[in-house]
Design an enzyme around this catalytic site. Structure first.
Site, PDB file in Angstrom:
ATOM      1  N   TYR A  90     -15.201  10.954 -19.235  1.00 15.23           N
ATOM      2  CA  TYR A  90     -15.574   9.587 -18.909  1.00 15.23           C
ATOM      3  C   TYR A  90     -16.694   9.577 -17.851  1.00 15.23           C
ATOM      4  CZ  TYR A  90     -15.145   4.827 -17.214  1.00 15.23           C
ATOM      5  OH  TYR A  90     -15.416   3.536 -16.834  1.00 15.23           O
ATOM      6  N   LYS A 123      -7.358  -0.186 -20.138  1.00 20.55           N
ATOM      7  CA  LYS A 123      -7.584  -0.029 -21.574  1.00 20.55           C
ATOM      8  C   LYS A 123      -6.298  -0.363 -22.345  1.00 20.55           C
ATOM      9  CE  LYS A 123     -11.505   1.102 -19.899  1.00 20.55           C
ATOM     10  NZ  LYS A 123     -11.909   2.458 -19.616  1.00 20.55           N
ATOM     11  N   ARG A 158       0.816  -1.220   0.000  1.00 21.78           N
ATOM     12  CA  ARG A 158       0.000   0.000   0.000  1.00 21.78           C
ATOM     13  C   ARG A 158       0.849   1.269   0.000  1.00 21.78           C
ATOM     14  NH1 ARG A 158      -1.806   2.684   3.991  1.00 21.78           N
ATOM     15  NH2 ARG A 158      -1.588   0.969   5.455  1.00 21.78           N
ATOM     16  N   ASP A 166      -6.930  13.124 -18.761  1.00 23.43           N
ATOM     17  CA  ASP A 166      -7.184  11.695 -18.911  1.00 23.43           C
ATOM     18  C   ASP A 166      -6.703  11.333 -20.318  1.00 23.43           C
ATOM     19  OD1 ASP A 166      -8.291   9.180 -19.430  1.00 23.43           O
ATOM     20  OD2 ASP A 166     -10.004   9.544 -18.107  1.00 23.43           O
TER      21      ASP A 166
HETATM   22  C1  LIG Z   1     -12.290   3.197 -18.502  1.00 27.89           C
HETATM   23  C2  LIG Z   1     -11.933   4.606 -18.385  1.00 27.89           C
HETATM   24  C3  LIG Z   1     -11.698   5.199 -17.130  1.00 27.89           C
HETATM   25  C4  LIG Z   1     -11.867   4.454 -15.823  1.00 27.89           C
HETATM   26  O1  LIG Z   1     -10.985   3.398 -15.692  1.00 27.89           O
HETATM   27  P1  LIG Z   1     -11.270   2.077 -14.809  1.00 27.89           P
HETATM   28  O2  LIG Z   1     -10.045   1.284 -14.984  1.00 27.89           O
HETATM   29  O3  LIG Z   1     -12.520   1.450 -15.339  1.00 27.89           O
HETATM   30  O4  LIG Z   1     -11.484   2.542 -13.398  1.00 27.89           O
HETATM   31  C5  LIG Z   1     -11.324   6.534 -17.099  1.00 27.89           C
HETATM   32  N1  LIG Z   1     -11.213   7.257 -18.237  1.00 27.89           N
HETATM   33  C6  LIG Z   1     -11.442   6.734 -19.446  1.00 27.89           C
HETATM   34  C7  LIG Z   1     -11.306   7.602 -20.658  1.00 27.89           C
HETATM   35  C8  LIG Z   1     -11.821   5.400 -19.576  1.00 27.89           C
HETATM   36  O5  LIG Z   1     -12.064   4.893 -20.794  1.00 27.89           O
END
Ligand SMILES: *Cc1c(COP(=O)(O)O)cnc(C)c1O
Length: 384
Positions: free
Chosen positions: A103, A200, A49, A175
């Site tokens: 998102y 992703k 952690r 992001d």
């Molecule tokens: C999937 C996604 C997230 C969130 O990610 P998780 O791994 O599901 O928590 C944030 N931003 C974008 C653009 C995403 O596609």
């Protein structure tokens, strides 16, 4: 390790941030599953952690190198990365300015948690920097953007946002999930903190849940301090899996990006498709801006089916391309935003954002484009 800035991208993917197997000289990083480390052998207290097990520390170096950053941290999900990063820089009474098209999970985090903590927020209703300017107040701390955005692949001017933030002494966060570090490196344009859902493209095989942040040593240390309180660390087994995935990040994403350009051009010429949203197309309103800040246009796109084709029937008629909630895997996937990601919005809210019933979001995989085209053709023929 040589200075990672001098290595080519595939060399960075394969070699930077390895755990050396000094005991057996194995070819790959050994996996350290230990949650307990002797005090007398290390000068820091290693603990999962604390984000500092051997595998975590090594992987953070790889991610930092990929994003041209000084440091990075990895989390159990993209949302753990986003929530920890944001909450590290705000306290009660502070204000953040956020791009409206973001998102869904990030939108929900702000809507359901920020008020409880007394954190104020405003949404910039377009991705134009002029819409962010008037929202900045004396208590504003963060400018938060996402580009390309979901599901219409809107492009925000990264340089303009970071200049605006610098003029006002604000922290910038992006992001960068849709682009991946292969197609966009926002730190080169002055962004402070780059965030990824590593579920992703970084994971890329639809089998890992993870998140990452990258930035300066000072910023990452601040996020780390909040992170050890929230406890969103990634298990060391998954850290090891993610390291394995990142070795092929460039190979995968380059191939997916190449395929996406072919698919976007095919869809644009198809009489049964009304519109295609892909930054690599000249018809995309921000094509030039995208070209100026991205190395490649990515492998996400969306398109509108001609009226009369039922999106659900079309989806179900596909044989190779899978209807799926997630994205960025090696396999091509598709979804209807109206029925899934944007289901909770009212019809008006959806139309305001340009999301129509016939819209389909398409995550292009590594399959040969001719196979994907054949699949789309047969589904259109069946449902037109
Ligand atoms: C999937 C996604 C997230 C969130 O990610 P998780 O791994 O599901 O928590 C944030 N931003 C974008 C653009 C995403 O596609």
């Amino acid at each position: 390790m040589k200075d990672s800035k001098k290595l080519g991208i595939n060399s960075v993917c394969v070699h930077v941030g390895e755990v050396k197997d000094t005991q057996f000289k194995g070819a790959i990083s050994p996996m350290y599953m230990s949650t307990s480390y002797a005090f007398d052998q290390v000068d820091i207290k290693r603990y999962p952690r604390y984000f500092n097990t051997p595998n975590q520390e090594a992987l953070c170096k790889k991610i930092a190198a990929l994003e041209h950053a000084e440091a990075a941290l990895i989390f159990g999900s993209g949302m753990a990365a986003i929530s920890t990063a944001m909450l590290a820089f705000v306290k009660k009474g502070d204000h953040v300015v956020i791009q409206q098209v973001i998102y869904g999970g990030t939108y929900n985090l702000i809507a359901s948690e920020f008020e409880k903590y007394g954190i104020e927020y405003s949404y910039a209703t377009s991705d134009n920097v002029e819409d962010f300017k008037p929202l900045i107040k004396s208590n504003t701390k963060i400018l938060y953007i996402e580009t390309p955005s979901n599901p219409l692949l809107g492009i925000t001017d990264i340089k303009a946002i970071s200049s605006l933030a610098k003029e006002n002494g604000l922290i910038t966060m992006i992001d960068n999930t849709f682009a991946s570090p292969i197609n966009q490196n926002p730190i080169d344009f002055g962004i402070d903190i780059v965030i990824h859902s590593a579920t992703k493209y970084m994971g890329g095989h639809s089998d890992i849940s993870a998140g990452a942040v990258a930035g300066s040593k000072d910023h990452i240390e601040k996020i780390w301090k909040t992170g050890i309180n929230f406890g969103g660390n990634l298990s060391d087994f998954t850290v090891w899996m993610l390291e394995r995935s990142l070795k092929t990040l460039n190979l995968r994403v380059k191939e997916q990006t190449r395929n996406a350009q072919v698919m976007a051009e095919y869809l644009e010429s198809n009489p049964f498709i009304d519109r295609v949203f892909y930054p690599g197309l000249k018809s995309h309103p921000q094509h030039t801006l995208a070209a100026s800040q991205m190395h490649g246009f990515g492998a996400m796109m969306s398109f509108e089916l001609k009226e009369g084709i039922d999106p659900m029937e079309f989806q179900n008629a596909l044989k190779l391309i899978k209807p799926s909630m997630s994205l960025a895997g090696l396999e091509s996937t598709i979804l209807s935003p109206v029925k899934t990601t944007h289901y909770l919005l009212s019809e008006n809210e959806r139309l305001e954002r340009g999301i129509r019933d016939g819209l389909i979001r398409f995550s292009v995989g590594i399959e040969e484009p001719e196979d994907l085209i054949a699949d789309l053709e047969q589904a259109i023929q069946k449902t037109k």
